[in-house]
Motif scaffolding. Structure first.
Motif, mmCIF file in Angstrom:
data_model
loop_
_atom_site.group_PDB
_atom_site.id
_atom_site.type_symbol
_atom_site.label_atom_id
_atom_site.label_comp_id
_atom_site.label_asym_id
_atom_site.label_seq_id
_atom_site.Cartn_x
_atom_site.Cartn_y
_atom_site.Cartn_z
ATOM 1 N N ALA A 38 22.265 -12.356 60.302
ATOM 2 C CA ALA A 38 23.613 -11.791 60.243
ATOM 3 C C ALA A 38 23.738 -10.791 59.095
ATOM 4 O O ALA A 38 24.425 -9.796 59.217
ATOM 5 C CB ALA A 38 24.640 -12.902 60.084
ATOM 6 N N ALA A 39 23.112 -11.068 58.020
ATOM 7 C CA ALA A 39 23.228 -10.197 56.858
ATOM 8 C C ALA A 39 22.697 -8.789 57.111
ATOM 9 O O ALA A 39 23.343 -7.820 56.735
ATOM 10 C CB ALA A 39 22.532 -10.821 55.660
ATOM 11 N N ALA A 45 25.350 -1.704 58.857
ATOM 12 C CA ALA A 45 26.590 -0.963 59.083
ATOM 13 C C ALA A 45 27.036 -0.271 57.792
ATOM 14 O O ALA A 45 27.452 0.890 57.812
ATOM 15 C CB ALA A 45 27.678 -1.896 59.584
ATOM 16 N N ALA A 46 26.929 -0.996 56.672
ATOM 17 C CA ALA A 46 27.304 -0.405 55.391
ATOM 18 C C ALA A 46 26.359 0.738 55.037
ATOM 19 O O ALA A 46 26.787 1.780 54.534
ATOM 20 C CB ALA A 46 27.289 -1.467 54.297
ATOM 21 N N ASP A 53 27.980 9.348 54.595
ATOM 22 C CA ASP A 53 28.645 9.995 53.458
ATOM 23 C C ASP A 53 27.676 10.887 52.698
ATOM 24 O O ASP A 53 27.996 12.023 52.351
ATOM 25 C CB ASP A 53 29.243 8.942 52.509
ATOM 26 C CG ASP A 53 30.432 8.220 53.117
ATOM 27 O OD1 ASP A 53 30.988 8.711 54.126
ATOM 28 O OD2 ASP A 53 30.790 7.139 52.586
ATOM 29 N N TRP A 54 26.483 10.377 52.429
ATOM 30 C CA TRP A 54 25.489 11.166 51.698
ATOM 31 C C TRP A 54 25.044 12.374 52.512
ATOM 32 O O TRP A 54 24.814 13.449 51.969
ATOM 33 C CB TRP A 54 24.279 10.307 51.321
ATOM 34 C CG TRP A 54 24.537 9.465 50.119
ATOM 35 C CD1 TRP A 54 24.757 8.120 50.083
ATOM 36 C CD2 TRP A 54 24.639 9.915 48.768
ATOM 37 N NE1 TRP A 54 24.978 7.706 48.800
ATOM 38 C CE2 TRP A 54 24.916 8.792 47.955
ATOM 39 C CE3 TRP A 54 24.531 11.156 48.151
ATOM 40 C CZ2 TRP A 54 25.077 8.872 46.595
ATOM 41 C CZ3 TRP A 54 24.689 11.234 46.788
ATOM 42 C CH2 TRP A 54 24.965 10.092 46.026
#
Length: 162
Positions: A38-39, A45-46, A53-54
């Protein structure tokens, strides 16, 4: 260490490696496995959002850099055109009328000649006049100086010796 000690050390490493492998493969903690699965999804996604963004920041920076580069090239091109037009203007003038005032020093005359494009170095011409005795005999008036004249001819013209 002796040969037998190396053998026991090797056997110890082998047993430890097998123990760790068995623990990894046959571990009885079922919830730990599902937590590990799950992690990565949340982390992915993060990471994807952060990467986006980068990527946007990188593209913006790249666009700014390219714009600055193009502006710099345009300025350089304009300067080249200006210099070319100045050279063309200088080429068109094969002669110049130089006005010399009463009591005007040789250095000012040399500056006027340089500005009109008739000589390349004002200081050298001033030294030439001084070293050859022309400096004290410069006469006031307006003289037509040709680009084809050498330094001696120019000096004789402005001193009235020609």
């Amino acid at each position: 260490m002796t040969r037998e000690a190396y053998r026991w050390l090797g056997i110890g490493f082998l047993v430890a490696a097998l123990f760790v492998l068995g623990f990894k493969l046959f571990g009885n903690d079922a919830t730990a496995g599902s937590k590990k699965e799950a992690a990565p999804e949340t982390k992915t996604a993060a990471q994807t959002k952060e990467q986006a963004d980068w990527k946007k920041k990188y593209e913006d920076l790249l666009a700014e850099t390219e714009t600055a580069k193009l502006e710099k090239e345009d300025k350089a091109e304009e300067e080249t055109k200006k210099e070319a037009s100045k050279k063309d203007d200088k080429k068109e003038t094969d002669s110049a009328d130089i006005s010399i005032g009463s009591g005007e020093p040789a250095s000012d005359v040399a500056k006027k000649l340089k500005e009109s494009g008739m000589i390349s170095d004002a200081e050298y011409f001033t030294e030439f006049l001084r070293n050859n005795g022309y400096e004290k005999f410069i006469r006031n008036g307006t003289y037509t100086i040709k680009k084809s004249m050498n330094l001696d001819d120019i000096a004789k013209t402005i001193t009235g010796q020609q």
